[in-house]
Design an enzyme around this catalytic site. Structure first.
Site, PDB file in Angstrom:
ATOM      1  N   ASP A   1      -3.306  30.482   9.915  1.00  0.00           N
ATOM      2  CA  ASP A   1      -3.289  31.508  10.890  1.00  0.00           C
ATOM      3  C   ASP A   1      -4.142  32.599  10.237  1.00  0.00           C
ATOM      4  O   ASP A   1      -3.767  33.335   9.298  1.00  0.00           O
ATOM      5  CB  ASP A   1      -2.128  31.898  11.569  1.00  0.00           C
ATOM      6  CG  ASP A   1      -1.951  32.456  12.770  1.00  0.00           C
ATOM      7  OD1 ASP A   1      -1.724  31.851  14.019  1.00  0.00           O
ATOM      8  OD2 ASP A   1      -2.918  33.723  13.058  1.00  0.00           O
TER       9      ASP A   1
ATOM     10  N   GLU B   1      -1.902  19.132  24.830  1.00  0.00           N
ATOM     11  CA  GLU B   1      -0.381  19.176  24.620  1.00  0.00           C
ATOM     12  C   GLU B   1       0.500  19.785  25.804  1.00  0.00           C
ATOM     13  O   GLU B   1      -0.026  20.437  26.650  1.00  0.00           O
ATOM     14  CB  GLU B   1       0.025  20.404  23.398  1.00  0.00           C
ATOM     15  CG  GLU B   1       1.470  20.305  23.211  1.00  0.00           C
ATOM     16  CD  GLU B   1       1.806  18.934  22.646  1.00  0.00           C
ATOM     17  OE1 GLU B   1       1.298  18.260  21.730  1.00  0.00           O
ATOM     18  OE2 GLU B   1       2.695  18.361  23.612  1.00  0.00           O
TER      19      GLU B   1
ATOM     20  N   PHE C   1      10.516  20.789  39.865  1.00  0.00           N
ATOM     21  CA  PHE C   1       9.363  22.004  40.188  1.00  0.00           C
ATOM     22  C   PHE C   1       9.473  22.133  41.460  1.00  0.00           C
ATOM     23  O   PHE C   1       8.488  22.621  42.199  1.00  0.00           O
ATOM     24  CB  PHE C   1       8.102  21.646  39.749  1.00  0.00           C
ATOM     25  CG  PHE C   1       7.776  22.007  38.308  1.00  0.00           C
ATOM     26  CD1 PHE C   1       8.391  21.333  37.374  1.00  0.00           C
ATOM     27  CD2 PHE C   1       6.903  23.105  38.251  1.00  0.00           C
ATOM     28  CE1 PHE C   1       8.165  21.944  36.065  1.00  0.00           C
ATOM     29  CE2 PHE C   1       6.581  23.663  36.811  1.00  0.00           C
ATOM     30  CZ  PHE C   1       7.200  23.042  35.807  1.00  0.00           C
ATOM     31  N   LEU C   2      10.774  22.060  42.070  1.00  0.00           N
ATOM     32  CA  LEU C   2      10.958  22.442  43.567  1.00  0.00           C
ATOM     33  C   LEU C   2      11.952  23.627  43.608  1.00  0.00           C
ATOM     34  O   LEU C   2      12.563  23.813  44.420  1.00  0.00           O
ATOM     35  CB  LEU C   2      11.170  21.105  44.258  1.00  0.00           C
ATOM     36  CG  LEU C   2      10.311  20.302  44.697  1.00  0.00           C
ATOM     37  CD1 LEU C   2      10.971  19.183  45.655  1.00  0.00           C
ATOM     38  CD2 LEU C   2       9.107  20.900  45.577  1.00  0.00           C
TER      39      LEU C   2
ATOM     40  N   GLY D   1       5.211  31.816  35.834  1.00  0.00           N
ATOM     41  CA  GLY D   1       4.346  32.790  34.671  1.00  0.00           C
ATOM     42  C   GLY D   1       4.086  31.835  33.788  1.00  0.00           C
ATOM     43  O   GLY D   1       4.208  30.806  33.773  1.00  0.00           O
TER      44      GLY D   1
ATOM     45  N   CYS E   1       0.183  29.272  30.645  1.00  0.00           N
ATOM     46  CA  CYS E   1      -0.800  28.211  30.938  1.00  0.00           C
ATOM     47  C   CYS E   1      -0.973  28.138  32.457  1.00  0.00           C
ATOM     48  O   CYS E   1      -2.153  27.959  32.953  1.00  0.00           O
ATOM     49  CB  CYS E   1      -0.072  26.918  30.508  1.00  0.00           C
ATOM     50  SG  CYS E   1      -0.053  26.763  28.647  1.00  0.00           S
TER      51      CYS E   1
ATOM     52  N   LYS F   1      10.411  32.799  31.646  1.00  0.00           N
ATOM     53  CA  LYS F   1      11.448  31.849  32.070  1.00  0.00           C
ATOM     54  C   LYS F   1      12.844  31.918  30.962  1.00  0.00           C
ATOM     55  O   LYS F   1      12.602  32.560  29.984  1.00  0.00           O
ATOM     56  CB  LYS F   1      10.817  30.392  32.321  1.00  0.00           C
ATOM     57  CG  LYS F   1      10.323  29.944  31.102  1.00  0.00           C
ATOM     58  CD  LYS F   1       9.916  28.435  31.102  1.00  0.00           C
ATOM     59  CE  LYS F   1       9.825  27.518  29.923  1.00  0.00           C
ATOM     60  NZ  LYS F   1       9.484  26.413  29.840  1.00  0.00           N
TER      61      LYS F   1
HETATM   62  C1  UDX Z   1       4.060  24.716  31.234  1.00  0.00           C
HETATM   63  C2  UDX Z   1       3.793  23.216  31.709  1.00  0.00           C
HETATM   64  O1  UDX Z   1       5.095  22.696  32.195  1.00  0.00           O
HETATM   65  C3  UDX Z   1       3.420  22.543  30.313  1.00  0.00           C
HETATM   66  O2  UDX Z   1       3.236  21.223  30.389  1.00  0.00           O
HETATM   67  C4  UDX Z   1       2.093  23.183  29.674  1.00  0.00           C
HETATM   68  O3  UDX Z   1       1.652  22.604  28.700  1.00  0.00           O
HETATM   69  C5  UDX Z   1       2.289  24.726  29.591  1.00  0.00           C
HETATM   70  O4  UDX Z   1       2.580  25.182  30.976  1.00  0.00           O
HETATM   71  P1  UDX Z   1       5.918  26.324  30.357  1.00  0.00           P
HETATM   72  O5  UDX Z   1       4.885  27.363  30.603  1.00  0.00           O
HETATM   73  O6  UDX Z   1       6.619  26.500  29.059  1.00  0.00           O
HETATM   74  O7  UDX Z   1       5.061  24.895  30.559  1.00  0.00           O
HETATM   75  O8  UDX Z   1       6.845  26.483  31.537  1.00  0.00           O
HETATM   76  P2  UDX Z   1       7.312  25.653  32.770  1.00  0.00           P
HETATM   77  O9  UDX Z   1       8.729  25.092  32.441  1.00  0.00           O
HETATM   78  O10 UDX Z   1       6.511  24.697  33.170  1.00  0.00           O
HETATM   79  O11 UDX Z   1       7.493  26.628  34.029  1.00  0.00           O
HETATM   80  C6  UDX Z   1       6.327  27.479  34.364  1.00  0.00           C
HETATM   81  C7  UDX Z   1       6.705  28.712  35.213  1.00  0.00           C
HETATM   82  O12 UDX Z   1       7.207  28.028  36.370  1.00  0.00           O
HETATM   83  C8  UDX Z   1       8.045  29.451  34.780  1.00  0.00           C
HETATM   84  O13 UDX Z   1       7.743  30.541  35.149  1.00  0.00           O
HETATM   85  C9  UDX Z   1       9.176  28.859  35.518  1.00  0.00           C
HETATM   86  O14 UDX Z   1       9.973  29.802  35.704  1.00  0.00           O
HETATM   87  C10 UDX Z   1       8.439  28.648  37.021  1.00  0.00           C
HETATM   88  N1  UDX Z   1       8.960  27.549  37.758  1.00  0.00           N
HETATM   89  C11 UDX Z   1       9.102  26.242  37.296  1.00  0.00           C
HETATM   90  C12 UDX Z   1       9.454  27.818  39.210  1.00  0.00           C
HETATM   91  O15 UDX Z   1       9.275  28.961  39.517  1.00  0.00           O
HETATM   92  N2  UDX Z   1      10.159  26.808  39.890  1.00  0.00           N
HETATM   93  C13 UDX Z   1      10.206  25.557  39.320  1.00  0.00           C
HETATM   94  O16 UDX Z   1      10.616  24.325  40.076  1.00  0.00           O
HETATM   95  C14 UDX Z   1       9.677  25.172  37.738  1.00  0.00           C
END
Ligand code: UDX
Length: 435
Positions: free
Chosen positions: A30, A149, A247-248, A255, A258, A318
């Protein structure tokens, strides 16, 4: 295999640690010297379950090391994995400067043949451009693979070791064989595609997740208006195998580094090609409005925010991460302060000192310290420890019975039982209004 992982962020660190744990000889490079020095001393810059132990074990066993000297990582190398950040640039496209710096260095320092695995999220067309550049004056010396990834922060190690699928974008057979060797311990479907399709898969997957969350948040807002229970609605639709239960979860919205970035990048790409991408734009807009709903609800319940003290529980985007990139908390706190309110915040892992340079709030050492004397409390991160909160104590410490459950952790009935007034909002079910 001797592997060099470039980039010690989430994806780079997790990849490097797991590759080493699988028995490979890994150098993680890095350019951030301070970060590398911390890593060399065993101090991880990120909070990720199990990562510190995995890094320690593999450094101790001599399979993993960190350096900021790029050329050291290239010695006797079979595979280089590029995992540098590609943050959103000012034009809504990712900023690829860090990626191209690495590609330039590879061209400059590599002797002989090398397989280059790109794990950073890149706009469709990037791998083809890297291939053209690296091989312009040599006979296919560099073999480029796009290997996106999908790991989630908080469960990153497990996601890396046991993914749902492995996507390999590659035109060459030798590269595919090398990937099969690298991931031999992984048991999941392997999807071999061209570079462009693999790059699109990554964006489409994150955009779909963003749409799914915004969909349930929109449904939650309708439920609130008509008096339905969004939790039951989510369960009812999630049992349909075509939809699925993941994801519901309604709340303050998504946030992280990604979902927003990749959806915005897809909007920019689609619009540049004259494609109607309103579905994606709406998902982003709903997500933005979902945050403002928290502030609106607070303001309505407290009769304005001027001079009011709001306790925020949870700053990370999260649970199980110290990451605040694109976190709803940042926008919500800034808005409260803009409207004349004051914020006292608690989070179990976020670096409060660093965050105080960016937004205005007073840090608290515990949830109870945060709520003591505050006008209202808002939960913005679903931390496990919050499930065990003594709601009665919180009610007693707060000036007013106003609890905005931005993650639907408790449910309106429980909050009502403890004497809180809830104006529906993000809590799913309307209980009572406050005049
Ligand atoms: C995400 C993707 O899942 C992953 O595949 C990608 O590579 C990177 O982005 P991540 O950012 O670690 O991963 O978080 P994730 O668990 O997917 O949650 C994303 C956001 O959505 C969080 O802020 C979470 O609190 C929110 N969320 C998730 C909701 O509000 N409701 C849900 O039902 C699920």
């Amino acid at each position: 295999m001797r592997i060099c992982v470039v980039g010690a962020g989430y994806v780079g660190l997790v990849s490097a640690a797991v590759f080493a744990d699988w028995g490979h000889d890994v150098v993680c490079v890095d350019i951030d010297r301070e970060k590398v020095e911390r890593l060399q001393e065993g101090d991880l810059p990120i909070h990720e379950n199990g990562l510190a132990e995995l890094v320690d074990r593999n450094v101790w066993d001599g399979r993993l090391c960190f350096t900021s000297e790029f050329f050291l990582g290239l010695f006797n190398l079979e595979l280089v994995v590029i995992a540098v950040g590609t943050p959103l640039g000012p034009d809504k496209y990712p900023d690829l400067n860090a990626l191209w710096n690495v590609v330039n260095l590879l061209k400059q320092y590599t002797r002989g043949r090398l397989t280059v695995v790109v794990k950073s999220t890149v706009p469709p067309g990037t791998c083809a451009a890297i291939n053209r550049y690296l091989n312009e004056d040599s006979d296919e010396r560099f073999d480029i693979i796009y290997n996106p990834e999908f790991l989630r922060q908080g469960t990153a190690i497990n996601d890396f070791q046991a993914p749902d699928r492995m996507v390999i974008g590659s035109q060459s057979n030798s590269a595919k064989i090398l990937m099969a060797q690298l991931y031999e311990s992984i048991n999941c479907p392997f999807l071999i595609t061209d570079w462009l399709s693999a790059e699109m898969i990554k964006h489409a997957a994150n955009a779909f997740l963003a749409i799914k969350i915004s969909f349930i948040n929109m449904i939650s807002n309708v439920c609130e208006e008509v008096g339905a229970d969004v939790q039951q609605v989510a369960r009812g639709i999630g049992l349909d195998q075509r939809i699925g239960p993941a994801f519901l979860k309604p709340g303050v919205g998504f946030g992280g580094s990604c979902l927003t970035k990749d959806t915005q990048a897809l909007v920019a790409l689609g619009e540049d090609h004259g494609v109607n991408v309103w579905l994606l734009r709406d998902a982003l807009q709903i997500n933005h409005e979902q945050r403002l709903r928290v502030v609106k609800e607070l303001s309505e319940q407290l009769g304005g925010l001027e001079g009011k003290v709001i306790a925020i529980l949870g700053l990370a985007y999260k649970a199980n991460t110290n990451d605040v990139r694109e976190a709803p908390s940042l926008e919500i706190i800034s808005r409260i302060v803009q409207l004349g309110g004051e914020v006292v915040a608690y989070d179990p892992v976020v670096d409060m000192d660093a965050l105080q340079n960016r937004i205005s709030f007073r840090p608290a050492a515990s949830p109870y310290e945060a709520v003591d004397g505050a006008d209202a409390v808002v939960v913005l991160t679903e931390w496990e420890e919050f499930y065990g909160l003594d709601l009665q104590r919180i009610r007693t410490l707060l000036k007013n019975p106003v609890f905005v459950d931005g993650r639907n952790m408790f449910g309106p009935k429980v909050l009502e039982k403890h004497g809180f007034l809830i104006e529906g909002g993000l809590s799913g079910e309307k209980i009572m209004g406050v005049a």
